[in-house]
Structure formats: structure tokens, C-alpha cells
Design a protein around this motif. Sequence first.
Motif, PDB file in Angstrom:
ATOM      1  N   ILE A 269      72.779  52.312   1.190  1.00 31.96           N
ATOM      2  CA  ILE A 269      72.995  52.711   2.589  1.00 31.96           C
ATOM      3  C   ILE A 269      74.081  51.841   3.213  1.00 31.96           C
ATOM      4  O   ILE A 269      74.967  52.341   3.916  1.00 31.96           O
ATOM      5  CB  ILE A 269      71.687  52.588   3.399  1.00 31.96           C
ATOM      6  CG1 ILE A 269      70.613  53.500   2.804  1.00 31.96           C
ATOM      7  CG2 ILE A 269      71.915  52.920   4.869  1.00 31.96           C
ATOM      8  CD1 ILE A 269      69.217  53.265   3.343  1.00 31.96           C
ATOM      9  N   ARG A 270      74.003  50.539   2.957  1.00 32.39           N
ATOM     10  CA  ARG A 270      74.979  49.599   3.512  1.00 32.39           C
ATOM     11  C   ARG A 270      76.390  49.928   3.020  1.00 32.39           C
ATOM     12  O   ARG A 270      77.364  49.841   3.781  1.00 32.39           O
ATOM     13  CB  ARG A 270      74.587  48.168   3.125  1.00 32.39           C
ATOM     14  CG  ARG A 270      75.252  47.088   3.975  1.00 32.39           C
ATOM     15  CD  ARG A 270      74.690  45.711   3.650  1.00 32.39           C
ATOM     16  NE  ARG A 270      73.286  45.604   4.024  1.00 32.39           N
ATOM     17  CZ  ARG A 270      72.290  45.422   3.172  1.00 32.39           C
ATOM     18  NH1 ARG A 270      72.526  45.328   1.879  1.00 32.39           N
ATOM     19  NH2 ARG A 270      71.045  45.332   3.599  1.00 32.39           N
ATOM     20  N   THR A 271      76.506  50.317   1.756  1.00 33.51           N
ATOM     21  CA  THR A 271      77.819  50.666   1.202  1.00 33.51           C
ATOM     22  C   THR A 271      78.374  51.924   1.856  1.00 33.51           C
ATOM     23  O   THR A 271      79.555  51.987   2.213  1.00 33.51           O
ATOM     24  CB  THR A 271      77.714  50.869  -0.317  1.00 33.51           C
ATOM     25  OG1 THR A 271      77.207  49.667  -0.921  1.00 33.51           O
ATOM     26  CG2 THR A 271      79.079  51.181  -0.922  1.00 33.51           C
ATOM     27  N   LEU A 272      77.531  52.937   2.025  1.00 28.30           N
ATOM     28  CA  LEU A 272      77.975  54.169   2.683  1.00 28.30           C
ATOM     29  C   LEU A 272      78.348  53.909   4.145  1.00 28.30           C
ATOM     30  O   LEU A 272      79.329  54.462   4.653  1.00 28.30           O
ATOM     31  CB  LEU A 272      76.874  55.236   2.604  1.00 28.30           C
ATOM     32  CG  LEU A 272      76.539  55.753   1.201  1.00 28.30           C
ATOM     33  CD1 LEU A 272      75.333  56.683   1.250  1.00 28.30           C
ATOM     34  CD2 LEU A 272      77.734  56.480   0.589  1.00 28.30           C
ATOM     35  N   LYS A 273      77.566  53.071   4.809  1.00 27.07           N
ATOM     36  CA  LYS A 273      77.874  52.715   6.204  1.00 27.07           C
ATOM     37  C   LYS A 273      79.208  51.988   6.279  1.00 27.07           C
ATOM     38  O   LYS A 273      80.031  52.229   7.195  1.00 27.07           O
ATOM     39  CB  LYS A 273      76.751  51.829   6.750  1.00 27.07           C
ATOM     40  CG  LYS A 273      76.975  51.296   8.169  1.00 27.07           C
ATOM     41  CD  LYS A 273      76.949  52.388   9.206  1.00 27.07           C
ATOM     42  CE  LYS A 273      76.790  51.849  10.621  1.00 27.07           C
ATOM     43  NZ  LYS A 273      77.784  50.862  11.018  1.00 27.07           N
ATOM     44  N   ARG A 274      79.463  51.100   5.307  1.00 28.80           N
ATOM     45  CA  ARG A 274      80.735  50.363   5.289  1.00 28.80           C
ATOM     46  C   ARG A 274      81.918  51.320   5.110  1.00 28.80           C
ATOM     47  O   ARG A 274      82.964  51.167   5.737  1.00 28.80           O
ATOM     48  CB  ARG A 274      80.702  49.333   4.153  1.00 28.80           C
ATOM     49  CG  ARG A 274      81.896  48.386   4.142  1.00 28.80           C
ATOM     50  CD  ARG A 274      81.631  47.136   3.314  1.00 28.80           C
ATOM     51  NE  ARG A 274      81.322  47.454   1.923  1.00 28.80           N
ATOM     52  CZ  ARG A 274      80.160  47.219   1.341  1.00 28.80           C
ATOM     53  NH1 ARG A 274      79.158  46.689   2.040  1.00 28.80           N
ATOM     54  NH2 ARG A 274      79.952  47.518   0.073  1.00 28.80           N
ATOM     55  N   LEU A 275      81.734  52.351   4.251  1.00 27.43           N
ATOM     56  CA  LEU A 275      82.797  53.344   4.057  1.00 27.43           C
ATOM     57  C   LEU A 275      83.007  54.176   5.315  1.00 27.43           C
ATOM     58  O   LEU A 275      84.145  54.517   5.660  1.00 27.43           O
ATOM     59  CB  LEU A 275      82.454  54.250   2.875  1.00 27.43           C
ATOM     60  CG  LEU A 275      82.554  53.604   1.493  1.00 27.43           C
ATOM     61  CD1 LEU A 275      81.955  54.514   0.425  1.00 27.43           C
ATOM     62  CD2 LEU A 275      84.010  53.288   1.157  1.00 27.43           C
ATOM     63  N   CYS A 276      81.923  54.476   6.023  1.00 22.64           N
ATOM     64  CA  CYS A 276      82.048  55.195   7.297  1.00 22.64           C
ATOM     65  C   CYS A 276      82.832  54.351   8.309  1.00 22.64           C
ATOM     66  O   CYS A 276      83.734  54.858   8.997  1.00 22.64           O
ATOM     67  CB  CYS A 276      80.658  55.518   7.867  1.00 22.64           C
ATOM     68  SG  CYS A 276      79.808  56.893   7.073  1.00 22.64           S
ATOM     69  N   ASP A 277      82.486  53.078   8.390  1.00 26.97           N
ATOM     70  CA  ASP A 277      83.171  52.181   9.327  1.00 26.97           C
ATOM     71  C   ASP A 277      84.648  52.048   8.975  1.00 26.97           C
ATOM     72  O   ASP A 277      85.513  52.048   9.859  1.00 26.97           O
ATOM     73  CB  ASP A 277      82.508  50.796   9.315  1.00 26.97           C
ATOM     74  CG  ASP A 277      81.097  50.825   9.898  1.00 26.97           C
ATOM     75  OD1 ASP A 277      80.778  51.803  10.601  1.00 26.97           O
ATOM     76  OD2 ASP A 277      80.333  49.882   9.636  1.00 26.97           O
ATOM     77  N   ARG A 278      84.910  51.932   7.679  1.00 28.32           N
ATOM     78  CA  ARG A 278      86.298  51.788   7.223  1.00 28.32           C
ATOM     79  C   ARG A 278      87.135  53.004   7.618  1.00 28.32           C
ATOM     80  O   ARG A 278      88.313  52.881   7.952  1.00 28.32           O
ATOM     81  CB  ARG A 278      86.314  51.598   5.697  1.00 28.32           C
ATOM     82  CG  ARG A 278      87.687  51.296   5.120  1.00 28.32           C
ATOM     83  CD  ARG A 278      87.633  51.240   3.598  1.00 28.32           C
ATOM     84  NE  ARG A 278      86.708  50.203   3.122  1.00 28.32           N
ATOM     85  CZ  ARG A 278      86.371  50.047   1.848  1.00 28.32           C
ATOM     86  NH1 ARG A 278      86.843  50.891   0.934  1.00 28.32           N
ATOM     87  NH2 ARG A 278      85.560  49.071   1.499  1.00 28.32           N
ATOM     88  N   ASN A 279      86.509  54.186   7.591  1.00 28.89           N
ATOM     89  CA  ASN A 279      87.211  55.432   7.925  1.00 28.89           C
ATOM     90  C   ASN A 279      87.088  55.801   9.400  1.00 28.89           C
ATOM     91  O   ASN A 279      87.447  56.897   9.807  1.00 28.89           O
ATOM     92  CB  ASN A 279      86.683  56.587   7.074  1.00 28.89           C
ATOM     93  CG  ASN A 279      87.080  56.472   5.617  1.00 28.89           C
ATOM     94  OD1 ASN A 279      87.734  55.517   5.210  1.00 28.89           O
ATOM     95  ND2 ASN A 279      86.685  57.445   4.816  1.00 28.89           N
ATOM     96  N   ARG A 280      86.533  54.865  10.190  1.00 30.03           N
ATOM     97  CA  ARG A 280      86.399  55.039  11.642  1.00 30.03           C
ATOM     98  C   ARG A 280      85.534  56.237  12.024  1.00 30.03           C
ATOM     99  O   ARG A 280      85.821  56.960  12.988  1.00 30.03           O
ATOM    100  CB  ARG A 280      87.776  55.148  12.296  1.00 30.03           C
ATOM    101  CG  ARG A 280      88.605  53.879  12.117  1.00 30.03           C
ATOM    102  CD  ARG A 280      89.951  53.990  12.789  1.00 30.03           C
ATOM    103  NE  ARG A 280      90.726  52.753  12.593  1.00 30.03           N
ATOM    104  CZ  ARG A 280      91.967  52.567  13.029  1.00 30.03           C
ATOM    105  NH1 ARG A 280      92.571  53.545  13.703  1.00 30.03           N
ATOM    106  NH2 ARG A 280      92.592  51.434  12.809  1.00 30.03           N
ATOM    107  N   VAL A 281      84.489  56.454  11.248  1.00 33.28           N
ATOM    108  CA  VAL A 281      83.504  57.490  11.603  1.00 33.28           C
ATOM    109  C   VAL A 281      82.662  56.955  12.758  1.00 33.28           C
ATOM    110  O   VAL A 281      82.147  55.844  12.697  1.00 33.28           O
ATOM    111  CB  VAL A 281      82.589  57.817  10.401  1.00 33.28           C
ATOM    112  CG1 VAL A 281      81.453  58.753  10.830  1.00 33.28           C
ATOM    113  CG2 VAL A 281      83.397  58.445   9.273  1.00 33.28           C
TER     114      VAL A 281
END
Length: 429
Positions: free
Chosen positions: A99-111
Motif C-alpha cells: 500500500i505504501r509503495t502504491l501511495k508513493r507512486l500516486c504522490d510522485r504522479n501528483r494524484v
Amino acid sequence: MLAAISASAQGKEVILLERNEKPGKKLFITGKGRCNITNACSPEEFLGHVATNSRFLYSAFSRFNNEDMIRLLEEAGLKTKVERGQRVFPQSDHSSDVIRTLKRLCDRNRVKILCHAKAEEILLASPDGEKEMSDSGQDEKTVLDEKMFGKSVKEDLPVFAGVKLTDGKVIRGDSLIIAAGGCSYTSTGSDGDGYRLARSIGHSIKPVYPSLVPFVMKEEWCRDLMGLTLRNISIRVKDGKKVIYEGFGEFLFTHFGVSGPLVLTASTRLGKYQKALEEGRLTLYLDLKPALTMEQLEKRFLREFDTYRNKNISNAMERMLPRKMVPVFLKTAGIPEEKKVRDITKKERRRMEELMKGMEMHISGVRGFEEAIVTRGGVNVKEVSPTTMESRIVKNVFFAGEILDVDAVTGGFNLQIAWSTGYTAGFFA
């Protein structure tokens, strides 16, 4: 989350509407808290494990498969490992790391993630974009024409305009992805509300049932064996004379019936046999010695009987079965526990041999959605493009994950369906 990552990677501005206090709540409990991310079998073999509408997934899986998912997480810093049955888990054994990894990817892509945001209504616009309609104002004839005659009427379809939340707030957008899950584990937020939203814009919903779920059995003696696990056994599930499932593996007795990997997988084969299940026609047969033929089993019985001929039959059977199971086995065979082995007739021995190779049990039902790993049924895939996951009924509305009428056996396959359809929907939204 993966749909948001996929869409934002295309340069799109993405808002993720999360009804819970944080995203990934259901993912947190998968794989008994370890998260069985996917399965590492070959891509060619993967779709053979999909129980319902596997052909619908060909395109989505070609675009983003199990190898792609592992690579995405690894490149984002999450180490993975492969265990028995090709199951893939995070190396840490913590679903929270996924979950933390997916959240980090969302943050990186400015979701932008809005929590406690529950959708109440999908807003649609007329094809010319001039008049907005509520989701109930869709032209039913247009949908009917497409369903009945297969006409290319895409230009005449209503168009997604926005989402109204339960607090009255309206969020506008160009596209919508509905990835609201099914009905299993309702405490995580997947209470079937996505079906209401899909139905409100004209989609039909295939009847939903619990899947990957334990069986309730008529035999009351299951309670006596509660907690007993049988390993390396075979089962057959039959509707009359027709075999609908055969499997080998692990089997667990519970206070209500049976469970374990074998039973959960067998439950995915019940789709066409719902009526037979409801009428109590389904029978389960246990082969307690699948490695032995009847001839080999007879020799084993004769050897044990010769060695323990002066013992009670219950003592002799402990050499062949778990101790806890012996009383139930003998009662089913109609043989008193205290009967001496030397007094067992040839007919009684034969009955025990046949019971060992096919102990008959009767399925009276399955457990509910709270215990089901996935939901069988959902949005009719004939109304969704398999290439893009876009609705064939409303333009710019897409579907992903368990809300669709697609499900698979246990082992990471259902999560991969979510990843593949989510990625595809995000790519085209």
C-alpha cells in the motif's frame, strides 16, 4: 490506486475518491495480512486460472500482466519473493508495504486523494454537451438499440460529466473510472455500492454471490473434526453424476463445514451450478488416500489387519488416519470402535476401503460475503470494452477490478485482474 497511477503517468490530472479514511484498506487484509500481490506463473498459463469470463481479460493482460506488476513494484523499491504455488508476496511479509509503495507512486504522479469521499450520483451530459442530465435521465432506447442490435451508436451515447458526493459536493471531470470492488469484506468499504452506481447509468449487473468461500455441510460430524487439517488429499464435487471440480491439496474441517485451499478453489466452479447448490444437489467426495489405487489400498488394509488382528479396529485405524477422524470414519462405515480387527468381515473391510477412497459429504450452502475472498458476478462484461475497459453505454466511464463479472481461483490471480484492468482503464481514461 493503480488506475490512478496509470492515468497520471499519461499526464492526466487525477483525483482518487476514497470512501474510507485511507486508500488500500481492503488490500491490507489480503493474503492474511501479507498481500499475495500476484502469481508468478507464465503469462500464457495465467488466464487458465480465471474462472469467469477469462477471454474478456486477454487484451488487458497483454497490456499489463503479472510480470509488469512485479517490475513496477520492484522499480518503486518494493522487494518481492515467490513462494509455494508461485504466489508472490512482499519480501517483508507486510501488506502495508505494498500500500505504501502504491501511495508513493500516486504522490510522485501528483494524484490527489480525497478520503471520506463517497459517490452518491454520476452526472451525465447529452451527446452534444449542451444539456446535463441526472444518471437516471439516460435515453433507454439508445442503450436498448446497442444491446439488441449491436449498432454502432457511440455518437449518440450520454457522456460522463461529473460525480456528486454524499456531502453534496460536485466534482467535474472528463473521465470516470469505477473501481469500487464487489461485496466481499464489506467492513473494508466494498459493500456493493458500485453496482448501484453502474446500474444507475444503465448497466446490467450479473447476480452476485460469494466466491473463494468455505462450504456449509449437512454432516453434523464436521463440528467434531473442527480444526483438523488434511493434507495431500483429493476431492471431487459432483452434481449428480457430473464432476464439476477435482483437486488435490489441503482440506480443513470447521464448526459449520469445510474450508481450506481445496474448498475455496472448488467454490469458484459453482457459477453454473447455483440452482443445484440451492437445491442441495451438490456432493463432495473425499479421497483420503489418493496416492493408492483400490488394489494397493486393499493390500495396505490386509497388512494392517494382520499385524493388529487382536486390537480394536479403532486402534488399527489410527495407523491410517488422524486419531481425531477415526471415530467419525468408523461410525460412517457402520463399524463399532471396540470391534476386534479379527472379527471384521470381508464386507466391512471392503466398505472401509471404499469409504477411504470416496467419503461422501453433502454441500448445503456457502458462507456469506464477510468470509468470501472475492465476489462472483458484477457488471456485465458484454457492456464493457475488453480493450479499453470503457463502458459501451456511457462515454468516458470505465470499470476496473472486482466490480466486473470476472473472478479467479486463489493464489494472487484476483489481485492481478484488478491490476490489469485498473492499469488499462487508467491508460485509456
